[in-house]
Design a protein around this motif. Structure first.
Motif, PDB file in Angstrom:
ATOM      1  N   ILE A 151       9.559  54.879  16.871  1.00 36.86           N
ATOM      2  CA  ILE A 151       8.203  55.175  16.423  1.00 36.86           C
ATOM      3  C   ILE A 151       7.245  54.441  17.352  1.00 36.86           C
ATOM      4  O   ILE A 151       7.344  53.235  17.519  1.00 36.86           O
ATOM      5  CB  ILE A 151       7.977  54.729  14.962  1.00 36.86           C
ATOM      6  CG1 ILE A 151       8.944  55.457  14.034  1.00 36.86           C
ATOM      7  CG2 ILE A 151       6.533  54.985  14.543  1.00 36.86           C
ATOM      8  CD1 ILE A 151       8.935  54.947  12.610  1.00 36.86           C
ATOM      9  N   LEU A 152       6.327  55.179  17.954  1.00 34.65           N
ATOM     10  CA  LEU A 152       5.385  54.618  18.916  1.00 34.65           C
ATOM     11  C   LEU A 152       3.973  55.071  18.589  1.00 34.65           C
ATOM     12  O   LEU A 152       3.772  56.201  18.142  1.00 34.65           O
ATOM     13  CB  LEU A 152       5.717  55.103  20.340  1.00 34.65           C
ATOM     14  CG  LEU A 152       7.104  54.795  20.876  1.00 34.65           C
ATOM     15  CD1 LEU A 152       7.368  55.600  22.134  1.00 34.65           C
ATOM     16  CD2 LEU A 152       7.218  53.313  21.155  1.00 34.65           C
ATOM     17  N   ILE A 153       3.012  54.204  18.834  1.00 26.65           N
ATOM     18  CA  ILE A 153       1.599  54.573  18.744  1.00 26.65           C
ATOM     19  C   ILE A 153       0.947  54.130  20.039  1.00 26.65           C
ATOM     20  O   ILE A 153       1.080  52.976  20.453  1.00 26.65           O
ATOM     21  CB  ILE A 153       0.899  53.908  17.547  1.00 26.65           C
ATOM     22  CG1 ILE A 153       1.510  54.403  16.239  1.00 26.65           C
ATOM     23  CG2 ILE A 153      -0.602  54.205  17.579  1.00 26.65           C
ATOM     24  CD1 ILE A 153       0.938  53.735  14.999  1.00 26.65           C
ATOM     25  N   GLY A 154       0.264  55.061  20.689  1.00 33.69           N
ATOM     26  CA  GLY A 154      -0.383  54.738  21.945  1.00 33.69           C
ATOM     27  C   GLY A 154      -1.317  55.851  22.374  1.00 33.69           C
ATOM     28  O   GLY A 154      -1.551  56.814  21.649  1.00 33.69           O
ATOM     29  N   ARG A 155      -1.831  55.714  23.590  1.00 33.19           N
ATOM     30  CA  ARG A 155      -2.761  56.706  24.135  1.00 33.19           C
ATOM     31  C   ARG A 155      -2.110  57.443  25.291  1.00 33.19           C
ATOM     32  O   ARG A 155      -1.359  56.852  26.071  1.00 33.19           O
ATOM     33  CB  ARG A 155      -4.040  56.014  24.615  1.00 33.19           C
ATOM     34  CG  ARG A 155      -4.817  55.419  23.454  1.00 33.19           C
ATOM     35  CD  ARG A 155      -6.229  55.060  23.855  1.00 33.19           C
ATOM     36  NE  ARG A 155      -6.937  54.452  22.755  1.00 33.19           N
ATOM     37  CZ  ARG A 155      -7.577  55.129  21.807  1.00 33.19           C
ATOM     38  NH1 ARG A 155      -7.617  56.432  21.837  1.00 33.19           N
ATOM     39  NH2 ARG A 155      -8.197  54.486  20.833  1.00 33.19           N
ATOM     40  N   LEU A 156      -2.400  58.732  25.398  1.00 31.67           N
ATOM     41  CA  LEU A 156      -1.857  59.541  26.479  1.00 31.67           C
ATOM     42  C   LEU A 156      -2.480  59.124  27.806  1.00 31.67           C
ATOM     43  O   LEU A 156      -3.686  58.901  27.877  1.00 31.67           O
ATOM     44  CB  LEU A 156      -2.137  61.025  26.241  1.00 31.67           C
ATOM     45  CG  LEU A 156      -1.107  61.756  25.369  1.00 31.67           C
ATOM     46  CD1 LEU A 156      -1.239  61.366  23.922  1.00 31.67           C
ATOM     47  CD2 LEU A 156      -1.232  63.242  25.548  1.00 31.67           C
ATOM     48  N   ALA A 205       0.907  55.337  26.643  1.00 39.23           N
ATOM     49  CA  ALA A 205       0.682  53.926  26.972  1.00 39.23           C
ATOM     50  C   ALA A 205       0.650  53.149  25.663  1.00 39.23           C
ATOM     51  O   ALA A 205      -0.210  53.377  24.816  1.00 39.23           O
ATOM     52  CB  ALA A 205      -0.631  53.755  27.724  1.00 39.23           C
ATOM     53  N   VAL A 206       1.600  52.245  25.488  1.00 34.94           N
ATOM     54  CA  VAL A 206       1.749  51.481  24.243  1.00 34.94           C
ATOM     55  C   VAL A 206       1.532  50.008  24.554  1.00 34.94           C
ATOM     56  O   VAL A 206       2.245  49.434  25.386  1.00 34.94           O
ATOM     57  CB  VAL A 206       3.150  51.703  23.634  1.00 34.94           C
ATOM     58  CG1 VAL A 206       3.316  50.909  22.355  1.00 34.94           C
ATOM     59  CG2 VAL A 206       3.401  53.188  23.395  1.00 34.94           C
ATOM     60  N   ASP A 207       0.546  49.398  23.896  1.00 30.54           N
ATOM     61  CA  ASP A 207       0.265  47.978  24.117  1.00 30.54           C
ATOM     62  C   ASP A 207       1.431  47.116  23.665  1.00 30.54           C
ATOM     63  O   ASP A 207       2.057  47.383  22.641  1.00 30.54           O
ATOM     64  CB  ASP A 207      -0.982  47.540  23.330  1.00 30.54           C
ATOM     65  CG  ASP A 207      -2.263  48.004  23.974  1.00 30.54           C
ATOM     66  OD1 ASP A 207      -2.249  48.329  25.173  1.00 30.54           O
ATOM     67  OD2 ASP A 207      -3.287  48.050  23.267  1.00 30.54           O
ATOM     68  N   ARG A 208       1.678  46.073  24.428  1.00 30.73           N
ATOM     69  CA  ARG A 208       2.665  45.079  24.017  1.00 30.73           C
ATOM     70  C   ARG A 208       1.994  44.162  22.999  1.00 30.73           C
ATOM     71  O   ARG A 208       0.781  43.970  23.037  1.00 30.73           O
ATOM     72  CB  ARG A 208       3.151  44.281  25.219  1.00 30.73           C
ATOM     73  CG  ARG A 208       3.998  45.129  26.148  1.00 30.73           C
ATOM     74  CD  ARG A 208       4.572  44.314  27.263  1.00 30.73           C
ATOM     75  NE  ARG A 208       5.435  45.152  28.096  1.00 30.73           N
ATOM     76  CZ  ARG A 208       5.942  44.772  29.244  1.00 30.73           C
ATOM     77  NH1 ARG A 208       5.674  43.557  29.712  1.00 30.73           N
ATOM     78  NH2 ARG A 208       6.708  45.578  29.933  1.00 30.73           N
ATOM     79  N   PRO A 209       2.772  43.559  22.104  1.00 33.66           N
ATOM     80  CA  PRO A 209       2.166  42.746  21.035  1.00 33.66           C
ATOM     81  C   PRO A 209       1.713  41.364  21.501  1.00 33.66           C
ATOM     82  O   PRO A 209       1.355  40.533  20.685  1.00 33.66           O
ATOM     83  CB  PRO A 209       3.288  42.627  20.006  1.00 33.66           C
ATOM     84  CG  PRO A 209       4.543  42.782  20.796  1.00 33.66           C
ATOM     85  CD  PRO A 209       4.206  43.725  21.925  1.00 33.66           C
ATOM     86  N   PHE A 210       1.724  41.103  22.787  1.00 38.17           N
ATOM     87  CA  PHE A 210       1.317  39.794  23.302  1.00 38.17           C
ATOM     88  C   PHE A 210       0.548  39.996  24.594  1.00 38.17           C
ATOM     89  O   PHE A 210       0.549  41.064  25.178  1.00 38.17           O
ATOM     90  CB  PHE A 210       2.540  38.906  23.550  1.00 38.17           C
ATOM     91  CG  PHE A 210       3.537  39.519  24.489  1.00 38.17           C
ATOM     92  CD1 PHE A 210       3.420  39.365  25.863  1.00 38.17           C
ATOM     93  CD2 PHE A 210       4.596  40.279  24.002  1.00 38.17           C
ATOM     94  CE1 PHE A 210       4.333  39.946  26.729  1.00 38.17           C
ATOM     95  CE2 PHE A 210       5.516  40.860  24.859  1.00 38.17           C
ATOM     96  CZ  PHE A 210       5.383  40.694  26.229  1.00 38.17           C
ATOM     97  N   SER A 211      -0.117  38.930  25.034  1.00 36.56           N
ATOM     98  CA  SER A 211      -0.824  38.991  26.315  1.00 36.56           C
ATOM     99  C   SER A 211      -0.334  37.842  27.183  1.00 36.56           C
ATOM    100  O   SER A 211       0.275  36.891  26.702  1.00 36.56           O
ATOM    101  CB  SER A 211      -2.336  38.911  26.098  1.00 36.56           C
ATOM    102  OG  SER A 211      -2.670  37.712  25.451  1.00 36.56           O
ATOM    103  N   ARG A 212      -0.616  37.935  28.461  1.00 36.46           N
ATOM    104  CA  ARG A 212      -0.236  36.867  29.378  1.00 36.46           C
ATOM    105  C   ARG A 212      -1.006  35.600  29.042  1.00 36.46           C
ATOM    106  O   ARG A 212      -2.144  35.658  28.589  1.00 36.46           O
ATOM    107  CB  ARG A 212      -0.539  37.276  30.815  1.00 36.46           C
ATOM    108  CG  ARG A 212       0.313  38.401  31.307  1.00 36.46           C
ATOM    109  CD  ARG A 212      -0.025  38.686  32.739  1.00 36.46           C
ATOM    110  NE  ARG A 212       0.853  39.734  33.242  1.00 36.46           N
ATOM    111  CZ  ARG A 212       0.658  40.354  34.370  1.00 36.46           C
ATOM    112  NH1 ARG A 212      -0.386  40.049  35.118  1.00 36.46           N
ATOM    113  NH2 ARG A 212       1.483  41.289  34.764  1.00 36.46           N
ATOM    114  N   GLU A 213      -0.377  34.468  29.300  1.00 36.53           N
ATOM    115  CA  GLU A 213      -1.017  33.197  28.987  1.00 36.53           C
ATOM    116  C   GLU A 213      -2.256  32.955  29.832  1.00 36.53           C
ATOM    117  O   GLU A 213      -3.250  32.434  29.355  1.00 36.53           O
ATOM    118  CB  GLU A 213      -0.016  32.051  29.170  1.00 36.53           C
ATOM    119  CG  GLU A 213       1.094  32.066  28.143  1.00 36.53           C
ATOM    120  CD  GLU A 213       2.070  30.928  28.361  1.00 36.53           C
ATOM    121  OE1 GLU A 213       1.664  29.889  28.905  1.00 36.53           O
ATOM    122  OE2 GLU A 213       3.225  31.082  27.977  1.00 36.53           O
TER     123      GLU A 213
END
Length: 168
Positions: free
Chosen positions: A6-11, A32-40
């Protein structure tokens, strides 16, 4: 055993609709599916770009109603296939074969005031028989009173994204 995604994202671009020699519709697009974290070091979020394949009536529906930048939810199964390229090397492709696609934004929002949700489902196997067991559902307007600025609020208008921002 279970193979469910199951994915939620933008085309990242409009779906590409094709037909097999037998006349079966197949559409491909990338989510394009965002990861649940960002770079430090930076607050930018990273994204994964997942190839999606849809078959039959669901493929035609996606090609007709989904566009680049549109938010969608995809439900299906992970598939790995391989083939031999022109150089004789074996190439492996991992993709999601979707059997349910939900359009999470209304195609004709005016000023971002009304958002709907449409759901389309179908038997999307990649070979053999099987028909389309489609269903469509819309819900009413969502609360639009939040002050968050949605970069995709001007749905239906060109999105100002540089080709340099996309990884392909």
């Amino acid at each position: 055993m279970l193979n469910r995604v199951i994915l939620i994202g933008r085309l990242t671009k409009d779906p590409e609709l094709r037909y097999t020699p037998a006349g079966v519709a197949v559409a491909q697009f990338t989510l394009a599916v965002d990861r649940p974290f960002s770079r430090e070091q930076s607050s930018e979020r990273e994204a994964d770009f997942i190839p999606i394949v849809v078959w039959r009536q669901l493929a035609e529906t996606c090609a007709n109603y989904l566009r680049k930048g549109r938010l969608a939810a995809v439900e299906g199964r992970m598939q790995v296939r391989n083939y031999e390229n022109n150089e004789g090397r074996r190439v492996y492709v991992t993709e999601v074969v979707a059997d349910n696609v939900r359009f999470l934004e209304s195609p004709n929002r005016e000023g971002g005031a009304s958002q709907g949700r449409d759901e389309f489902a179908g038997n999307s196997g990649n070979s053999g028989g099987g028909g389309y067991g489609g269903s469509s559902r819309s819900s009413g307007p969502r609360n639009s009173g939040n002050n968050n600025q949605d970069p995709f609020a001007d749905d239906g208008k060109p999105i100002d994204i540089s080709d340099d921002d996309l990884p392909f």
